[in-house]
Design an enzyme around this catalytic site. Structure first.
Site, PDB file in Angstrom:
ATOM      1  N   ASP A  83      -7.712   0.108  -2.153  1.00  0.00           N
ATOM      2  CA  ASP A  83      -7.747   0.127  -0.686  1.00  0.00           C
ATOM      3  C   ASP A  83      -6.380  -0.094  -0.055  1.00  0.00           C
ATOM      4  OD1 ASP A  83     -10.486   0.584  -0.724  1.00  0.00           O
ATOM      5  OD2 ASP A  83     -10.984  -1.548  -0.625  1.00  0.00           O
ATOM      6  N   GLU A  84      -5.317   0.277  -0.762  1.00  0.00           N
ATOM      7  CA  GLU A  84      -3.972   0.115  -0.218  1.00  0.00           C
ATOM      8  C   GLU A  84      -3.217   1.432  -0.143  1.00  0.00           C
ATOM      9  OE1 GLU A  84      -1.649  -2.997  -1.880  1.00  0.00           O
ATOM     10  OE2 GLU A  84      -3.234  -4.508  -1.717  1.00  0.00           O
TER      11      GLU A  84
END
Length: 290
Positions: free
Chosen positions: A226-227
């Site tokens: 999720d980055e």
């Protein structure tokens, strides 16, 4: 009307716009859209320019070798796309169907300029949805013990169906670094306004924090959960009267919209990814030319 689009990034310097425009003019190019951005922190120039192919005096196969010498003088990273190249999307799913339905319906209505020949699920629940629309569905259940084998099967299917882009439509699995090394063109929808509440159960955690807005984020997938560089985001207000179920219900609406926007922006070649912690002092990020 077929067009070509150039996405380019390089160290900022004087005269870049003029030189690119002059190159296009010298070959009879009629520019339809042009936009640029300078990241002062990274010292980078980023540009998107789209022009008509009708009347352009280079064939498609000649454009890349003809532009390469100019790009070398800038030490640029660049890519060329053609508007009439219809890309092929594979959708990865688990059990939730709202994003899958939304993408298929938008594609059928012409809003998403692509074909969807393949859906892959780690559960069988959504097989009937794909089949109802005449889309091939492959059920590949994944456990920690079978992950490597099943990802190899997924990659084989992507090659078989000549897939250009994978969309994770609520696919509740983490793609391995080995998978992403072989197929990096992946967009994910995350059910929070990143960087807040990454990982699992963001609505439950948002409820516990008493947030007043919730969001959804579409991003390119990288090895860091999720980055990845963000393509599109949106938010909606919530209140103390909303339960976790209310947050989930409202969030699903956002997830549909944000994911569809991100996919369309990618297909229209409006997203340029740049930066890295290693060479620019910035994490990977995006410029979105809307």
């Amino acid at each position: 009307m077929a067009t070509a689009t150039l996405l380019i990034s390089c160290l900022d310097r004087k005269g870049l716009v003029a030189k690119i425009a002059d190159w296009l003019f010298s070959h009879g190019g009629n520019i339809l859209h042009a936009d640029q951005h300078t990241d002062a922190i990274a010292g980078l120039f980023l540009m998107r320019v789209e022009w008509e192919l009708d009347g352009f005096n280079l064939t498609r196969s000649e454009i890349i070798p003809a532009f390469a010498p100019l790009a070398e003088t800038f030490d640029a990273q660049w890519e060329i796309h053609f508007s009439d190249h219809v890309r092929r999307i594979a959708i990865f799913v688990t059990k939730q169907d709202h994003c899958l339905y939304d993408l298929i319906l938008r594609q059928r209505s012409g809003e998403i300029p692509a074909t969807i020949p393949l859906v892959i699920g780690n559960h069988a629940e959504l097989e009937s949805v794909a089949h109802n629309f005449g889309i091939n569905y492959h059920h590949l259940p994944i456990t920690p013990e079978t992950k490597e084998v099943q990802e190899a099967a997924q990659l084989a299917l992507l090659q078989q169906y000549k897939i250009d882009l994978v969309v994770l439509a609520k696919y509740m699995q983490v793609l391995s670094p080995a998978f992403l090394a072989k197929f990096p063109q992946v967009i994910n929808i995350h059910h929070s306004f990143l960087p807040a509440f990454p990982g699992a159960n963001p609505y439950q955690r948002a409820y516990k924090r008493g947030v007043k807005i919730i969001g959804a984020t579409a991003h390119y997938v990288t090895q860091d959960l999720d980055e990845g560089p963000i393509v599109e985001q949106d938010v909606i207000r919530v209140s103390h009267r909303d339960s976790v179920a209310d947050l989930i219900r409202k969030g699903k609406d956002l997830e549909r919209i944000v994911l569809a926007r991100a996919v369309r922006l990618h297909l229209e070649n409006r997203v340029l990814v740049y930066g890295s912690s290693a060479n620019s002092g910035l994490n990977l990020r995006t410029v979105v030319f809307d």
